[in-house]
Design an enzyme around this catalytic site. Sequence first.
Site, short mmCIF file in Angstrom:
data_model
loop_
_atom_site.label_atom_id
_atom_site.label_comp_id
_atom_site.label_asym_id
_atom_site.label_seq_id
_atom_site.Cartn_x
_atom_site.Cartn_y
_atom_site.Cartn_z
N CYS A 10 0.77 -1.16 0.08
CA CYS A 10 -0.15 -0.10 0.03
C CYS A 10 0.84 1.37 -0.06
O CYS A 10 1.84 1.09 0.36
CB CYS A 10 -1.08 0.09 1.32
SG CYS A 10 -1.97 -1.32 1.47
N GLY A 38 0.11 0.57 -5.18
CA GLY A 38 -1.29 0.03 -5.13
C GLY A 38 -2.32 0.15 -5.93
O GLY A 38 -2.55 1.49 -6.32
N ASN A 113 0.03 0.57 5.84
CA ASN A 113 0.95 -0.33 5.01
C ASN A 113 1.91 -1.18 5.36
O ASN A 113 2.67 -0.68 6.35
CB ASN A 113 1.80 0.90 4.02
CG ASN A 113 2.91 0.28 3.10
OD1 ASN A 113 2.87 -0.90 2.74
ND2 ASN A 113 4.19 0.71 3.01
N GLY A 114 1.69 -2.34 5.21
CA GLY A 114 2.52 -3.60 5.90
C GLY A 114 1.59 -4.64 6.25
O GLY A 114 0.57 -4.71 5.79
N TYR A 256 12.87 -2.39 -6.21
CA TYR A 256 11.63 -2.20 -7.09
C TYR A 256 10.65 -1.34 -6.73
O TYR A 256 10.15 -0.69 -7.39
CB TYR A 256 11.29 -3.51 -7.32
CG TYR A 256 10.02 -3.58 -8.12
CD1 TYR A 256 9.91 -3.25 -9.59
CD2 TYR A 256 8.98 -4.21 -7.52
CE1 TYR A 256 8.86 -3.62 -10.16
CE2 TYR A 256 7.66 -4.14 -8.37
CZ TYR A 256 7.67 -3.87 -9.61
OH TYR A 256 6.34 -3.89 -10.28
N SER A 297 11.63 -0.89 -14.09
CA SER A 297 12.30 -1.02 -12.93
C SER A 297 13.87 -1.50 -13.35
O SER A 297 14.52 -1.28 -12.30
CB SER A 297 11.55 -2.35 -12.21
OG SER A 297 11.64 -3.37 -13.12
N ASP A 359 17.44 -6.40 -15.20
CA ASP A 359 15.89 -6.32 -14.63
C ASP A 359 16.20 -6.50 -12.96
O ASP A 359 17.13 -6.81 -12.51
CB ASP A 359 15.22 -7.60 -15.06
CG ASP A 359 13.65 -7.15 -14.85
OD1 ASP A 359 13.25 -6.15 -14.28
OD2 ASP A 359 12.77 -8.22 -15.47
#
Length: 472
Positions: A10, A38, A113-114, A256, A297, A359
């Site tokens: 999130c 998210g 978030n978590g 990322y 990324s 990547d």
Amino acid sequence: MIYRKLKEECGVFGIISPRPIPAVPFTASALIALQHRGEESAGIATFADGALKCKKGMGLVSEVFSSDYLEFAASAKVAVGHVRYSTTGSCNIENAQPIETVHSKISLALAHNGNLTNSAQIRRDLVQSGMIMHTTNDTEILNILIVRNMIETGDLERAIVNAMNFVEGAFSIVIATKDKLIAVRDRNGFKPLCMGKLDDAVIFASETCALDALGAEFVRDVKAGEVVSCDLKGNVNTYMLNNASQSGLCAFEFIYFSRPDSVIDGISVYKAREAMGKALYEQRPTEADYVCGVPDSGLAAAQGYSQASGIPLAPAFVKNKYVGRSFILPDQVKRENAVNIKLNPIRSTVEGKRIILIDDSIVRSTTSTRIIKMLRKAGAKEVHMRISSPPFKYECYFGTDIDDRDKLVANHYDVDGICKKIGADSLEYLSIDNLKAVAPKTSFCLGCFTGDYPAPVTPMLKHTFDETRTND
């Protein structure tokens, strides 16, 4: 999801001001900046005439909040917002955040978030005591614990500290009441959380890019284990949780998850990724014609590899920016062709050339395999795969959507085996020592690479609460 990547849980945001401001439009703008964290649902909560108002919906921020809503809620003093990717609980509207609680002792909206690693036991205890749960995520537990402690103490900050000392795992949280905004970061600092200012307004956000989107000033990062309380008079007070230790910042924030223009705990995400690319070259110098990053990324690490090696940087793919979260493949189109819609190789770059392809990770190997096949079909002479993280081998319990190590290709093949499986001419992962060297003063959580976690873990599948809902 047609282009398989690791997903974070999130993004959170909160703002409070002594005077009325466009708190809700500001929050919507910040959530757009945090959209990468998210894409399943979005929500904003605020207080109008002392009453808690919350709007949530499935989809992107731009899909959930209309211009009519933003104009209707144009002026407020406090707001909190959330964008979600589910790691505990299903992707549905009941699990969208912020989670609201209206009680005689306190009304609040909480964005999280978590992942809470002891949430299963806490939820069982709450249900057995007669509590009715309205969601199947782990965030609702926090609201209940805060209210229960508020009943006992009558003091909001003390109630929050007591509640957060009771839970374990990863949590960066913003909480809004009618006259306060409170931020909390777990004692290990797993997830990022920063503090900013916009004139006399105080802001909390998952990443600094949300501050930049509003033209706000970065003040500082919220410390691991810190509770920061701000009121409408401009007062700011801090408290600390028990056993706080900055020992668990998720390494994937730099690999990322975070936007490259963000700064996390004093470290530029872009510079960190660039350093990873340089380290990849130093680990295994390889002759090639071009260095190419997989969008998006792998681009910063590719820049670093090019700088270290002197090999020219060139684009190997065009990314279709119109393929988003809600894209659904027609039934007759094979699933393995999905990446062709997301990415298309640039033949003029790769044909007859030796390519270093950068990547951020290999999870199941299906995407890497398909990308390399695309380059071969476009005429690439050699493809040397370089990954800006170590092999991903273990479950994450703190907010990444991998809960079964059997799904990870690195647990079934060694590096040579993975190289053969994806069809590369060579394969090199970033070493753990070189990952640590990106930020030598930072203690990362490396559990997904090593199996050694900085906090106690309890295995729990993503849909555990969904499966037990009928027994609640």
